[in-house]
Design a protein around this motif. Structure first.
Motif, PDB file in Angstrom:
ATOM      1  N   UNK A   1      71.328 110.576  12.182  1.00 14.07           N
ATOM      2  CA  UNK A   1      72.572 109.886  12.432  1.00 14.07           C
ATOM      3  C   UNK A   1      72.018 108.538  13.262  1.00 14.07           C
ATOM      4  N   UNK A   2      70.872 108.510  13.660  1.00  8.78           N
ATOM      5  CA  UNK A   2      70.333 107.283  14.442  1.00  8.78           C
ATOM      6  C   UNK A   2      69.452 106.675  13.760  1.00  8.78           C
ATOM      7  N   UNK A   3      68.718 107.518  12.989  1.00  9.37           N
ATOM      8  CA  UNK A   3      67.330 106.979  12.470  1.00  9.37           C
ATOM      9  C   UNK A   3      67.441 105.635  11.812  1.00  9.37           C
ATOM     10  N   UNK A   4      66.669 104.557  12.022  1.00  6.44           N
ATOM     11  CA  UNK A   4      66.442 103.221  11.598  1.00  6.44           C
ATOM     12  C   UNK A   4      67.285 102.420  12.596  1.00  6.44           C
ATOM     13  N   UNK A   5      68.263 102.849  13.425  1.00  2.80           N
ATOM     14  CA  UNK A   5      68.797 101.973  14.596  1.00  2.80           C
ATOM     15  C   UNK A   5      68.405 102.081  15.869  1.00  2.80           C
ATOM     16  N   UNK A   6      67.930 103.570  16.331  1.00  3.79           N
ATOM     17  CA  UNK A   6      67.367 103.580  17.670  1.00  3.79           C
ATOM     18  C   UNK A   6      65.978 103.706  17.612  1.00  3.79           C
ATOM     19  N   UNK A   7      65.236 103.351  18.785  1.00  2.80           N
ATOM     20  CA  UNK A   7      63.954 103.520  19.151  1.00  2.80           C
ATOM     21  C   UNK A   7      63.781 103.968  20.409  1.00  2.80           C
ATOM     22  N   UNK A   8      62.892 105.227  20.140  1.00  2.00           N
ATOM     23  CA  UNK A   8      62.721 105.861  21.654  1.00  2.00           C
ATOM     24  C   UNK A   8      61.170 105.346  22.175  1.00  2.00           C
ATOM     25  N   UNK A   9      60.955 105.214  23.440  1.00  2.00           N
ATOM     26  CA  UNK A   9      59.697 104.680  23.784  1.00  2.00           C
ATOM     27  C   UNK A   9      59.607 104.918  25.241  1.00  2.00           C
ATOM     28  N   UNK A  10      58.324 105.027  25.766  1.00  4.21           N
ATOM     29  CA  UNK A  10      58.099 105.389  27.059  1.00  4.21           C
ATOM     30  C   UNK A  10      56.788 104.766  27.851  1.00  4.21           C
ATOM     31  N   UNK A  11      56.809 104.596  29.192  1.00  2.00           N
ATOM     32  CA  UNK A  11      55.677 104.004  29.775  1.00  2.00           C
ATOM     33  C   UNK A  11      55.252 104.961  30.810  1.00  2.00           C
ATOM     34  N   UNK A  12      54.070 105.685  30.581  1.00  2.00           N
ATOM     35  CA  UNK A  12      53.929 106.807  31.565  1.00  2.00           C
ATOM     36  C   UNK A  12      53.407 106.083  32.798  1.00  2.00           C
ATOM     37  N   UNK A  13      52.864 105.015  32.751  1.00  2.00           N
ATOM     38  CA  UNK A  13      52.443 104.263  34.299  1.00  2.00           C
ATOM     39  C   UNK A  13      53.556 104.065  35.135  1.00  2.00           C
ATOM     40  N   UNK A  14      54.778 103.768  34.425  1.00  3.13           N
ATOM     41  CA  UNK A  14      56.125 103.497  35.127  1.00  3.13           C
ATOM     42  C   UNK A  14      56.995 104.765  35.233  1.00  3.13           C
ATOM     43  N   UNK A  15      56.542 105.786  34.725  1.00  2.00           N
ATOM     44  CA  UNK A  15      57.268 106.951  34.719  1.00  2.00           C
ATOM     45  C   UNK A  15      58.732 106.749  34.164  1.00  2.00           C
ATOM     46  N   UNK A  16      58.747 105.908  33.023  1.00  2.00           N
ATOM     47  CA  UNK A  16      60.038 105.603  32.434  1.00  2.00           C
ATOM     48  C   UNK A  16      60.144 105.862  30.919  1.00  2.00           C
ATOM     49  N   UNK A  17      61.274 106.150  30.461  1.00  4.44           N
ATOM     50  CA  UNK A  17      61.643 106.415  29.203  1.00  4.44           C
ATOM     51  C   UNK A  17      62.689 105.322  28.866  1.00  4.44           C
ATOM     52  N   UNK A  18      62.840 104.943  27.618  1.00  4.83           N
ATOM     53  CA  UNK A  18      63.820 104.105  27.153  1.00  4.83           C
ATOM     54  C   UNK A  18      64.499 104.542  25.729  1.00  4.83           C
ATOM     55  N   UNK A  19      65.603 104.002  25.459  1.00  7.15           N
ATOM     56  CA  UNK A  19      66.224 104.058  24.262  1.00  7.15           C
ATOM     57  C   UNK A  19      66.827 102.753  23.860  1.00  7.15           C
ATOM     58  N   UNK A  20      66.314 102.415  22.649  1.00  5.18           N
ATOM     59  CA  UNK A  20      66.749 101.224  22.101  1.00  5.18           C
ATOM     60  C   UNK A  20      67.469 101.238  21.354  1.00  5.18           C
ATOM     61  N   UNK A  21      69.028 100.736  21.318  1.00  5.34           N
ATOM     62  CA  UNK A  21      70.060 101.129  20.415  1.00  5.34           C
ATOM     63  C   UNK A  21      70.539 100.043  19.854  1.00  5.34           C
TER      64      UNK A  21
END
Length: 118
Positions: A63-83
């Motif tokens: 349902x979100x493939x091609x529109x959403x992007x998940x990413x992370x920065x382990x140095x910052x202990x942060x997870x993102x979701x670009x929608x």
């Protein structure tokens, strides 16, 4: 203790974009897969996306493939979701979760609300 705190939700028009963030603490973030899960009003939870410990491997719900992007920065202990290209059916409470697949999610944040409406 394990804490996951989401932010970045809000009201956006159809076709618009939002970037969700999840600040993690209380555990070794780089050692765990992480996922985003959402729950629309009146519906059950829906898994959205998963990312590996290194960030090199990702998976998405159809349902979100091609529109959403998940990413992370382990140095910052942060997870993102670009929608991007948001649709009204993306309206939901979005949760960051620690992913222990195949044993499910063991920790969740409190969620951030995304509303897609004109």
């Amino acid at each position: 203790q394990v804490q996951l705190v989401e932010s970045g939700g809000g009201l956006v028009q159809p076709g618009g974009s939002l970037r969700l963030s999840c600040a993690a603490s209380g555990f070794t973030f780089s050692s765990y897969y992480m996922s985003w899960v959402r729950q629309a009003p009146g519906k059950g939870p829906e898994w959205v996306s998963r990312i590996s410990t290194s960030g090199k491997n990702t998976r998405y719900a159809d349902s979100v493939k091609g529109r959403f992007t998940i990413s992370r920065d382990n140095a910052k202990n942060t997870l993102w979701l670009q929608m991007n290209s948001l649709k009204p059916e993306d309206t939901a409470l979005y949760y960051c979760s620690r992913d222990q697949t195949p044993n499910g999610m063991d920790y969740w944040g409190k969620g951030t609300l995304v509303t897609v409406s004109s």
